[in-house]
Motif scaffolding. Structure first.
Motif, short mmCIF file in Angstrom:
data_model
loop_
_atom_site.label_atom_id
_atom_site.label_comp_id
_atom_site.label_asym_id
_atom_site.label_seq_id
_atom_site.Cartn_x
_atom_site.Cartn_y
_atom_site.Cartn_z
N LEU A 53 -23.55 -27.87 -2.70
CA LEU A 53 -23.50 -29.43 -2.98
C LEU A 53 -22.61 -29.65 -4.61
N LYS A 54 -21.54 -30.21 -4.33
CA LYS A 54 -20.90 -30.61 -5.93
C LYS A 54 -21.62 -31.97 -6.23
N ILE A 55 -22.12 -32.10 -7.19
CA ILE A 55 -22.88 -33.25 -7.71
C ILE A 55 -21.75 -34.26 -8.23
N ASP A 56 -21.89 -35.44 -7.72
CA ASP A 56 -20.91 -36.26 -8.33
C ASP A 56 -20.66 -36.39 -9.77
N GLY A 57 -19.48 -36.29 -10.26
CA GLY A 57 -19.26 -36.25 -11.76
C GLY A 57 -19.46 -37.40 -12.57
N GLU A 58 -19.64 -38.54 -12.03
CA GLU A 58 -20.04 -39.75 -12.83
C GLU A 58 -21.49 -39.59 -13.06
#
Length: 577
Positions: free
Chosen positions: A507-512
């Protein structure tokens, strides 16, 4: 515990009951914890099928056990269900011959609690061995049920944040696109018009620079509030990003939409906020308006036209609303598009190149993978994907761009003898294009690259409605060694459909969320912490994007993220280092 095992937790309880009944005289096992509607769900699992009288006795004994436990007061109003392993009837039981052994448990984040128990028949005195067996059974049940509670609760909390902008509580960009597509399809079926407003606050940067970001945030919240007041109940306002807002107005023609737009403009003219510097924050807004189906028949075209009208409003002096004329058509806009020419030239001249951004292991700080990013090289410089990807998709050229990118990447990997993982952004729609996967397989063979080194990042640029078909493709590709990641996880609710449907590795966590943890980021940090806990429960590795400072790096490490990437680690580069 995997997501599949969480889904089948009742079968696991039945298996424990089946095996335990061979060595201990168990009547039933029960579980009780808070369900999605905030009521407690009480479930009893019997070895044999009980009579109504036996059920009543069991329920009475269980509820008596809740007395004096404040955390379980609500259990008196619980929903109750019964299930039996065997169809053969249970020998009638009496209240005096039933003993209950229980174990309570709780989760600190989020705060919630539950209780499990075993109903035993008192035919003989229990010895130390019996007590040890019962305690082991209870511990096993607690482990299963607490995992179910954690995954269920974390998922519910994260989904609540996924569709909303945290500052204004309006719908976010991802939700906007889903709702616009939905409204377009509904309008087609029911044959009515609807309108779209695209709004941009004029000179908002000046408000931030003059009055400070705190006042700027307050201004955005006030603008969101006046938009909600100006539109009707049932209309759908959203924050598209930054100082850009939208509003979908169902069953609304051009004249009605124009009145709404003018109401927003006039309301903002009257808004004036004080600032610490003594300067009052005031602003205006430019609005573009487009109507389905009169101006455009597809969601993306409607947005393109409304956005173009917003730009025209700014060009004409701002603080106004612009509506398309008979000359302002989607076709005319596209024929003038320089990006179309850029993309066609890049494909013809093969100037599509990969840039690599390292992904490091948070424990070892070593580079273990690279994300591959698309760039187009021109005489004037290098152009990032954000500048042309949407245009490429509209043109139907995204597949050809991906092929060139992958081939150039494999050339580089072979030349540099790089043996780590490669993350490649991929629209789910690409998976079901008949030629895409055969082309990738052919390139892998040609360059001698192991499929296990490829991690496809599923994005939400084009959410595929037939998730079942994509699920089959992912299952087949995983059997060949390919791995999968969900990109920008948490930014949209389609992400949660993917995690339920597909076997995911990362899971690539949303950078925002990641980059805002360090400032007024109480909500953002809670979201990231919850995602990390959810992923850990499911056996999925996490990657934090937008790690841009040492402080963010420290925060990422503190919440237990496995990998990280961002400018603090290294900017994207044409070189594999």
């Amino acid at each position: 515990m995997t997501f599949d095992s969480v889904k089948s937790w009742r079968e696991q309880i039945k298996n424990i009951l089946r095996e335990s009944a061979k060595i201990v005289d168990i009547l039933f096992i029960y579980t009780a914890f808070r369900s999605e509607d905030e009521r407690y769900a009480l479930e009893l699992f019997w070895v044999n099928t009980p009579s109504p009288a036996s059920r009543n006795i069991a329920e009475t004994v269980i509820h008596e056990g809740f007395l004096g436990k404040p955390a379980f007061d609500a259990m008196q109003e619980s929903a109750i269900s019964h299930a039996a392993l065997l169809p053969s009837p249970l020998r009638e039981m009496s209240r005096e011959l039933v003993e209950l052994e229980t174990k309570t448990f709780g989760l600190a984040i989020p705060v919630t609690s539950g209780i499990v128990g075993i109903g035993l028949r008192l035919d003989r005195e229990k010895d130390a061995t019996d007590a040890l067996i019962v305690e082991s059974i209870l511990t096993a049940i607690v482990n299963i049920v607490s995992s179910v509670m954690a995954v269920t609760t974390y998922t519910r909390e994260i989904e609540r944040f996924a569709t909303r902008d945290p500052l204004t509580n309006l719908y976010n960009q991802v939700a906007f696109w889903d709702l616009l597509e939905y409204e377009t399809e509904r309008s087609k079926r029911q044959k009515y018009s609807f309108s779209l407003l695209v709004m941009d606050i004029d000179n908002f940067k000046a408000i931030n620079d003059t009055c400070g970001h705190e006042v700027g945030d307050t201004f955005l919240k006030q603008f969101a509030s006046l938009v909600k007041t100006a539109v009707r109940k049932g209309d759908v306002p959203a924050r598209y990003g930054g100082d850009n807002f939208t509003a979908i107005l169902p069953v609304c023609d051009e004249e009605q939409a124009y009145i709404v737009a003018k109401r927003i403009i006039e309301s903002l003219r009257a808004l004036s906020l004080p600032s610490p510097e003594g300067v009052r924050a005031k602003g205006t807004v430019s609005i573009g308006l487009a109507v389905y189906p009169g101006h455009a028949a597809e969601a993306k075209d409607l947005f393109l036209l409304a956005d173009s009208m917003m730009v025209q409003a700014k060009t004409l002096g701002k603080d106004r609303v612009c509506v398309p004329s008979e000359h302002d058509t989607v076709g005319a806009l596209r024929s003038l598009g320089g990006k179309n020419i850029l993309i066609m030239e890049a494909l013809g001249q093969k100037t599509v190149v990969p840039y690599f951004q390292p992904i490091i292991n948070m424990k070892t700080r070593r580079v273990e993978a690279y994300e591959v990013l698309t760039r187009i090289v021109t005489p004037d410089g290098v152009i990032a994907a954000a500048e042309f990807i949407e245009t490429a998709e509209t043109m139907g050229a995204i597949g050809r761009l991906d092929y060139q990118l992958i081939e150039r990447t494999f050339e580089k990997v072979k030349k540099e003898r790089y043996d780590g993982a490669l993350f490649l952004n991929l629209s789910p729609k690409a998976l079901i294009l008949s030629e895409f996967i055969p082309t990738v397989r052919s390139l892998l063979r040609e360059y001698g690259i192991n499929p296990a080194k490829m991690v496809f990042e599923i994005t939400e640029r084009d959410t595929v409605k037939n998730l079942g078909l994509v699920e089959k493709f992912i299952h087949d590709l995983r059997s060949e060694g390919f791995r999968f990641a969900i990109d920008d996880f948490g930014s949209g609710y389609s992400s949660f459909q993917y995690i339920r449907k597909f076997s995911i590795d990362f899971l690539k966590i949303d950078g925002e969320f990641v980059k805002n943890m360090t400032e007024k980021g109480t909500i953002e940090k809670a979201i990231v912490t919850s995602i990390a806990a959810l992923a850990k429960s499911l056996g999925i590795k996490t990657i934090a994007e937008y790690v841009e400072t040492e402080q963010i790096m420290s925060d990422v490490e503190s919440v237990g993220i496995d990998f990280a990437q961002g400018y603090y680690i290294r900017r994207p580069s044409p070189e594999l280092l």
